[in-house]
Structure formats: structure tokens, C-alpha cells
Design a protein around this motif. Structure first.
Motif, PDB file in Angstrom:
ATOM      1  N   UNK A  32       4.831  77.665 -25.764  1.00 22.06           N
ATOM      2  CA  UNK A  32       5.705  77.862 -25.365  1.00 22.06           C
ATOM      3  C   UNK A  32       6.151  77.940 -23.637  1.00 22.06           C
ATOM      4  N   UNK A  33       6.690  77.611 -22.732  1.00 23.22           N
ATOM      5  CA  UNK A  33       6.886  77.688 -21.369  1.00 23.22           C
ATOM      6  C   UNK A  33       8.562  78.715 -21.162  1.00 23.22           C
ATOM      7  N   UNK A  34       7.638  79.637 -20.603  1.00 16.63           N
ATOM      8  CA  UNK A  34       8.881  79.973 -20.016  1.00 16.63           C
ATOM      9  C   UNK A  34       9.799  78.867 -18.788  1.00 16.63           C
ATOM     10  N   UNK A  35       9.201  79.060 -18.218  1.00 18.86           N
ATOM     11  CA  UNK A  35      10.048  77.855 -17.802  1.00 18.86           C
ATOM     12  C   UNK A  35      10.335  75.849 -17.717  1.00 18.86           C
ATOM     13  N   UNK A  44      13.275  78.337 -24.843  1.00 18.20           N
ATOM     14  CA  UNK A  44      13.019  79.307 -26.517  1.00 18.20           C
ATOM     15  C   UNK A  44      13.752  80.702 -25.855  1.00 18.20           C
ATOM     16  N   UNK A  45      14.052  81.904 -27.498  1.00 17.65           N
ATOM     17  CA  UNK A  45      13.781  82.872 -26.884  1.00 17.65           C
ATOM     18  C   UNK A  45      13.028  83.642 -27.345  1.00 17.65           C
ATOM     19  N   UNK A  87       3.550  81.885 -19.020  1.00 20.10           N
ATOM     20  CA  UNK A  87       4.722  83.088 -18.387  1.00 20.10           C
ATOM     21  C   UNK A  87       4.990  83.260 -16.526  1.00 20.10           C
ATOM     22  N   UNK A  88       4.327  83.223 -16.315  1.00 19.93           N
ATOM     23  CA  UNK A  88       4.302  82.345 -14.728  1.00 19.93           C
ATOM     24  C   UNK A  88       3.516  81.370 -14.444  1.00 19.93           C
ATOM     25  N   UNK A 136       0.656  78.896 -14.147  1.00 20.16           N
ATOM     26  CA  UNK A 136       0.797  76.899 -13.913  1.00 20.16           C
ATOM     27  C   UNK A 136      -1.042  77.334 -14.632  1.00 20.16           C
ATOM     28  N   UNK A 137      -0.893  76.925 -15.784  1.00 21.43           N
ATOM     29  CA  UNK A 137      -2.472  76.963 -16.686  1.00 21.43           C
ATOM     30  C   UNK A 137      -2.886  78.082 -16.929  1.00 21.43           C
ATOM     31  N   UNK A 138      -2.307  79.055 -16.993  1.00 21.35           N
ATOM     32  CA  UNK A 138      -2.874  79.967 -17.678  1.00 21.35           C
ATOM     33  C   UNK A 138      -1.453  80.633 -18.997  1.00 21.35           C
ATOM     34  N   UNK A 139      -2.361  80.771 -20.138  1.00 23.03           N
ATOM     35  CA  UNK A 139      -1.683  81.379 -21.377  1.00 23.03           C
ATOM     36  C   UNK A 139      -1.461  82.422 -21.853  1.00 23.03           C
TER      37      UNK A 139
END
Length: 134
Positions: free
Chosen positions: A43-46, A51-52, A94-95, A97-100
Motif C-alpha cells: 500500500x502506498x500512502x500517496x 487506503x485508510x 509512507x514517504x 519512494x522505493x522503501x517499504x
């Protein structure tokens, strides 16, 4: 994997001995070497989905953007996971890119097919497996 630790795509691929290709889909259906199916959920925040997240649960939109969603193999795997015991490994970007961030093992506790943003959407409510009262 360590809960709340951030991993790169390459590290996740190495851990699960899999390849995602150029991009990562939200719902990734995989099998362990013994044939048992599991899901890697991203899931991506942006991202394009809404997604909540809260501290102990979240709502995850199914596969398909800007159209009525269908019961694809990925969406069906999530609906069926309530009864088939399929493991779901959750990750959230969350912020950076490329890191989960690893959310832990998740389970679907409820789902519905409902109007959202003008389209019928599968919305899955998930909780961490090791959360109290689960």
C-alpha cells in the motif's frame, strides 16, 4: 523480517525469493516452495488508492482503479483468505519512494463491495495477526 523495519524492493524480493518486475502490484499472489499460497500486500500512502490506516487496523481497496472492480484472482484471494488461512505479509510506503515498511502478518477480518469514489470497490478491513483480541 522485523516489524516496522523499512525494506527496499530488492530486499523484499530476496526475502521471498521472488521477482516483482519493473513495478510492484498491490496484491501479489505467491506460493512457498511447498506449494502453499500466500499474499504480499503493498500500500502506498500517496498512491492511486485511498487506503485508510490506523494504529491497529486498516481498510485496503481491492485491485482496479477508476472503474467498477471485478472479483479478480487477487481480490478473490483476499476474500478467500478469511477461510483458507492464507498468510498475508503487509508493507506500506509512507514517504520515501522505493522503501517499504513491514506491517507484519495480516488477516482480513471483513470485506465489502461498496460504492467508493463513484465506482463499486472491494474494501478489505485488515488487522495484524498478533494484535491483541485477534
Amino acid at each position: 523480517m522485523i516489524l516496522n523495519k523499512e525494506y527496499t524492493k530488492e530486499e523484499i524480493e530476496s526475502i521471498f525469493d521472488t521477482r516483482f518486475g519493473y513495478g510492484i502490484k498491490g496484491i501479489n499472489l505467491r506460493k512457498f516452495t511447498d506449494g502453499r499460497p500466500y499474499i504480499i500486500l503493498f500500500s502506498k500512502q500517496f498512491g492511486p488508492y485511498t487506503d485508510e490506516f490506523s494504529e491497529n487496523s486498516f481498510s485496503y481497496n481491492g485491485e482496479g482503479v477508476n472503474k467498477n472492480q471485478k472479483l479478480t484472482a487477487a481480490n478473490k484471494a483476499l476474500t478467500d483468505s478469511q477461510t483458507d488461512g492464507r498468510e498475508i505479509y503487509g508493507f506500506r510506503q509512507n514517504h520515501e519512494k522505493g522503501v517499504w515498511k513491514y506491517l507484519g502478518l495480516l488477516k482480513v477480518i471483513d470485506w465489502k463491495y461498496t460504492p467508493k469514489n463513484g465506482f463499486n470497490t472491494y474494501v478489505f478491513k485488515l488487522k495484524p495477526v498478533n494484535f491483541p483480541n485477534n
